[in-house]
Design an enzyme around this catalytic site. Structure first.
Site, PDB file in Angstrom:
ATOM      1  CG  HIS A 331      -0.376   0.295   2.513  1.00  0.00           C
ATOM      2  ND1 HIS A 331      -1.107   0.825   3.538  1.00  0.00           N
ATOM      3  CD2 HIS A 331       0.886   0.144   2.990  1.00  0.00           C
ATOM      4  CE1 HIS A 331      -0.325   1.002   4.591  1.00  0.00           C
ATOM      5  NE2 HIS A 331       0.882   0.582   4.278  1.00  0.00           N
ATOM      6  CD  GLU A 485     -29.920 -16.077  12.869  1.00  0.00           C
ATOM      7  OE1 GLU A 485     -30.626 -15.501  13.712  1.00  0.00           O
ATOM      8  OE2 GLU A 485     -30.377 -16.865  12.007  1.00  0.00           O
ATOM      9  NE  ARG A 569     -29.189 -23.040  14.433  1.00  0.00           N
ATOM     10  CZ  ARG A 569     -29.289 -21.795  14.878  1.00  0.00           C
ATOM     11  NH1 ARG A 569     -29.676 -21.567  16.123  1.00  0.00           N
ATOM     12  NH2 ARG A 569     -28.999 -20.779  14.094  1.00  0.00           N
ATOM     13  CG  ASP A 793     -40.795 -22.524  11.538  1.00  0.00           C
ATOM     14  OD1 ASP A 793     -41.538 -23.408  11.082  1.00  0.00           O
ATOM     15  OD2 ASP A 793     -40.143 -22.661  12.588  1.00  0.00           O
TER      16      ASP A 793
END
Length: 871
Positions: A331, A485, A569, A793
């Site tokens: 950089h 999430e 999960r 759901d």
């Protein structure tokens, strides 16, 4: 106007949610006050990761609210505050005012001015301007003291060093940027920069640094802070690349490594590696001396590090290295010179060798948080002002690598870091693939550079069972995706504990999961026992009991798998952890039919664009509310307490042994008169023992101790309507869990002591109370969209009394994945319509089954007669 309102609403919601999370954490902390401490401490020090995440999101949302609430006419006023605040800060730092400010208590402006030998009137005006911005405090008239911000600079010399560097070197250079452009236009010359004008020097930055001892000392102090600062820190270098995969004795060359801080940090964690730190002669001499004198570095680390004089613009002399490490090197240089640095390394690469570059990767505008993007833009402009260089977007990095005969094989952007890590190899050895840890922001950058909707990921809203199953299916098919999430982490709230999967879901899981994940899933399951025992709640006697029988027959429930929800999960996240972003709640989405894309806007102000959006965000689905706005969700009139009781010796001694064989049901039916005259409905307890085999525990020692899963369901009036309604108002999840646990004891207060043991010995932190919602069996059709749908759901919530909600969601995910595999991520609208029609048919069958169970267990009326669910 609508966009403004949506942004304001989303920011306000984020402030409210994260402020509550922060307050909850602060109230729960039991920090012992240090009576000997003098300087004020930051109450947010040493908070856990979840609290720090809430703090960061609160700051982000507050920043956005400030931007939204300031009128255009006030913009210049805020700029005035900024430059005057900076002026006052420089005055306080340069005149050493903080040295004379007591660490505890207050001091009058008159006394402070006398101690610091500065004019009292100037001091008071300047301090009060600083106080307006949180730097210093005036608790009583004409008495000044440290604030938690100023205390940091009195406590930590490295931050004071950064401050001196900023006000004396960075600010003058930044101020002269327009003059540099006017004088030289577009140039890469190192002696034609804003720094040259701001400091009135004729030579490039590093040449002037070597010639100016005071500046060199200030720069060293600044860099010490940089290496210790978390957002710039070396820990990301340690964790952002798989150093452990390198063979024993592997050689790492730290190119331009300065004092070797990066190599030292990595060497401490990975004892099998050796390091060569390369830099210019004067730097190497100082580094050798500093390491020799540093007693904090263990001899075992020092023995694996050597220094070598080297100019990285010349040929690379180490040709047997396994990794060449460049931290904050490229950089500093424009593309033509960065290409030379990389080409010299490319010429020295042995087969299989890699280059690891730790540097800034600029995001596309608006694809990361405002505060994060501000810091990245600051770095970009600093490189321009000082070096005529730049920070690079991913496309720029890719082009630079290509020009040097290299290509990027992996990208990792650690959270809360201003630098990413690029793993680079010789061109032709590898390609950017699905194994990369690309963040959503970097995916957006790649997509923007290609302009192709096909290259954009499938966006999955929600990391519940449906969302994770869909993600695994897409991974198996090689389709790129991202999962977002709303919860801050996987265990943010209780969500039930046991799941039972039947044959259709079991087959879908076999379709969905990669072979290794499916094998792990099978082995991590609990022992499945088929049967049912029914108890009388008041005397504790068995009413009915049957092993196998109806439950194992063709007309009964035949569970293929009994699953611990958390373990499941965890298995579903295997191999896709880097594709999941927590704490990302969708505020709304918008589609672009001309580009065949969909953009999700998050409540933290960021956004990401994909080719397809799957709404798996549960009962409160934002995707459903937009995609199917008139969809009917009804209130079944029931509430359910989920809980978990560990099978301790005390519990096993008190609870009926025959109630721990398989499924057990306890039905508390209302007394006759109450049932006839008041219409009092039953309350039903369902419980099942969750035990793991020795083989499962040997393979997965992290599995929980054997426990009893239970659900207590009944009309919400039996739980106390006010209690059910007020649960959502608890600030703390622990408070809500404790209240739910108490409620389970109250509802069952007349039960037999042997059965009450289940509630008396429960894990009170694991209890949760929910209102039971459902949709109706005959779900009306809706207008389908080619790039958005909903499943699980999100569209067909159902009562847990049928035990098939998770089953249905898994089959949904399997079916949608097949559509995306067959048609690609831009499927025709008729393909989505067919998927949705089949999903409605499947859901109807299972909702009907849940309705039948609900009528038996808590006296639910027909779903079509239930009132609308109030969110």
């Amino acid at each position: 106007m609508m966009q403004f309102q949506r942004d304001l609403e989303a920011s306000l919601e984020a402030v409210s949610a994260n402020a509550q999370e922060l307050l909850k954490s602060l109230k729960s902390r039991k920090d012992v006050q240090d009576l000997n401490a003098s300087l004020p401490k930051d109450p947010l020090d040493n908070c856990d990761a979840q609290t720090q995440a809430a703090r960061a999101q609160l700051a982000e949302a507050a920043t956005r609210i400030l931007r939204l609430s300031i009128r255009p006419q006030e913009y210049l006023e805020h700029l005035q505050n900024g430059y005057q605040h900076l002026t006052c800060f420089r005055w306080l730092v340069e005149l050493n005012i903080l040295d004379h400010l007591p660490h505890s208590g207050t001091i009058s402006y008159t006394d402070l001015a006398r101690k610091a030998s500065v004019p009292p009137m100037q001091l008071r005006s300047i301090c009060r301007m600083a106080i307006c911005n949180g730097f210093l405090e005036e608790p009583e008239a004409n008495q000044v003291r440290h604030s938690r911000i100023s205390a940091l600079f009195a406590r930590d010399e490295s931050y004071l060093g950064w401050a001196r560097w900023m006000v004396n070197y960075s600010v003058p250079a930044a101020y002269k940027l327009s003059d540099a452009t006017r004088s030289w236009g577009e140039t890469v010359a190192k002696d034609q920069t804003a720094f040259n004008l701001g400091m009135d020097v004729k030579v490039p930055f590093f040449d002037h640094l070597r010639q100016t001892p005071a500046m060199k000392d200030a720069f060293a102090a600044y860099m010490r802070n940089v290496t210790s600062n978390a957002t710039w820190g070396l820990q990301h270098a340690v964790t952002g690349f798989d150093w452990a995969s390198l063979p024993r004795g592997a050689k790492v060359v730290d190119v331009g490594g300065s004092l070797g801080h990066g190599s030292i940090a990595i060497a401490k964690e990975h004892t099998h590696l050796t390091f060569v730190i390369q830099d210019l002669p004067e730097t190497v001499a100082g580094a050798r001396k500093e390491m020799a004198q540093n007693d904090k570095i263990e001899a075992s680390v020092k023995s694996r590090i050597t220094f070598q004089e080297h100019d990285f613009f010349g040929p690379q002399t180490v040709k047997d290295a396994d990794v060449y490490f460049l931290r904050m090197i490229c950089h500093d240089w424009p593309d033509n010179e960065a290409k030379v640095i990389l080409s010299q390394i490319r010429a020295a690469l042995k087969p299989g060798a890699q280059i690891v570059i730790m540097d800034t990767i600029l995001p596309q505008p608006g694809t990361t948080s405002v505060l994060q993007e501000q810091q990245l833009r600051i770095r970009d402009l600093t490189m321009m002002e000082v070096f005529n260089a730049k920070e690079r977007e991913l496309e720029d990095w890719s082009s630079l690598m290509q020009s040097a005969g290299l290509e990027i094989s992996r990208v990792n952007q650690p959270l809360n870091s201003v630098m990413g890590l690029l793993t680079v190899r010789s061109a032709g050895q590898t390609a950017l693939s699905g194994t990369n840890t690309l963040t959503p922001e970097l995916v957006t950058a790649v997509s923007a550079s290609t302009g192709s909707a096909d290259s954009r990921p499938v966006l999955i809203a929600g990391a519940g069972i449906a969302g994770l199953c869909l993600a695994q299916a897409l991974k198996k098919a090689g389709i790129d995706f991202r999962v977002f999430e709303r919860d801050s982490h996987i265990d943010a709230r209780p969500q039930g504990y046991r799941l039972k999967f039947e044959a259709d879901a079991a087959q879908s899981l076999k379709n969905i999961l990669p072979d290794d994940v499916y094998e792990a899933f099978e082995l991590s399951n609990a022992v499945t026992a088929v049967g049912e025992t029914d108890f009388n709640p008041f005397n504790g006697n068995i009413i009915h009991s049957r092993t196998g029988g109806g439950l194992s027959g063709k007309k009964g429930l035949y569970a293929t798998f009994t699953v611990d929800r958390k373990a499941f999960r965890t298995q579903l996240m295997t191999g896709i952890e880097d594709k999941i972003s927590f704490g990302k709640e969708i505020a709304y989405y918008k589609t672009d039919d001309s580009a065949s894309t969909v953009t999700a806007e998050f409540k933290d102000g960021t956004h990401v664009t994909g080719s397809f959006l799957a709404g798996t965000d549960g009962l409160h689905s934002v995707v459903r509310k937009t995609c199917v706005p008139d969809h009917r969700i009804v209130d079944t009139g029931a509430a359910c307490i989920y809980g978990k009781t560990v099978m301790t010796p005390e519990f096993l001694a008190r609870f009926p042994e025959k109630g721990l064989r398989f499924m057990t049901v306890v039905s508390d039916i209302a007394p006759m008169l109450q049932s006839c005259l008041i219409g009092d409905s039953p309350v039903t307890l369902l419980l099942e023992p969750i035990r793991f085999s020795e083989a499962s525990r040997a393979r997965y020692p992290e599995l929980p101790a054997d426990y009893v899963y239970w659900a207590l369901i009944g009309p919400k009036e039996r739980f106390g309507s006010q209690e059910v309604t007020s649960m959502k108002n608890f600030v703390s999840l622990d408070q809500a869990a404790e209240q739910a646990a108490k409620l389970s004891l109250a509802v069952t207060e007349e039960w037999h002591p042997s059965l009450r043991a289940l509630f008396e010995l429960q894990d009170t932190k694991q209890a949760s109370l929910i209102r039971v919602a459902s949709t109706i069996p005959d779900i009306p059709s809706w207008e389908s969209h080619s790039n958005v749908t909903v499943l699980g759901d999100s569209i067909h919530p159902m009562s847990p009394c049928g035990g098939v909600g998770a089953n249905t969601a898994i089959v949904d995910a399997d079916a949608l994945a097949k559509v995306l595999v067959e048609h690609g991520t831009k499927p025709p609208v008729n393909a989505i319509a067919e998927f949705e029609a089949a999903m409605r048919t499947r859901a109807k069958r299972n909702i009907w089954r849940s309705e039948v169970g609900s009528k038996r267990m808590f006296g639910q009326k027909n779903l079509v007669d239930c009132s609308e669910f109030v969110f």
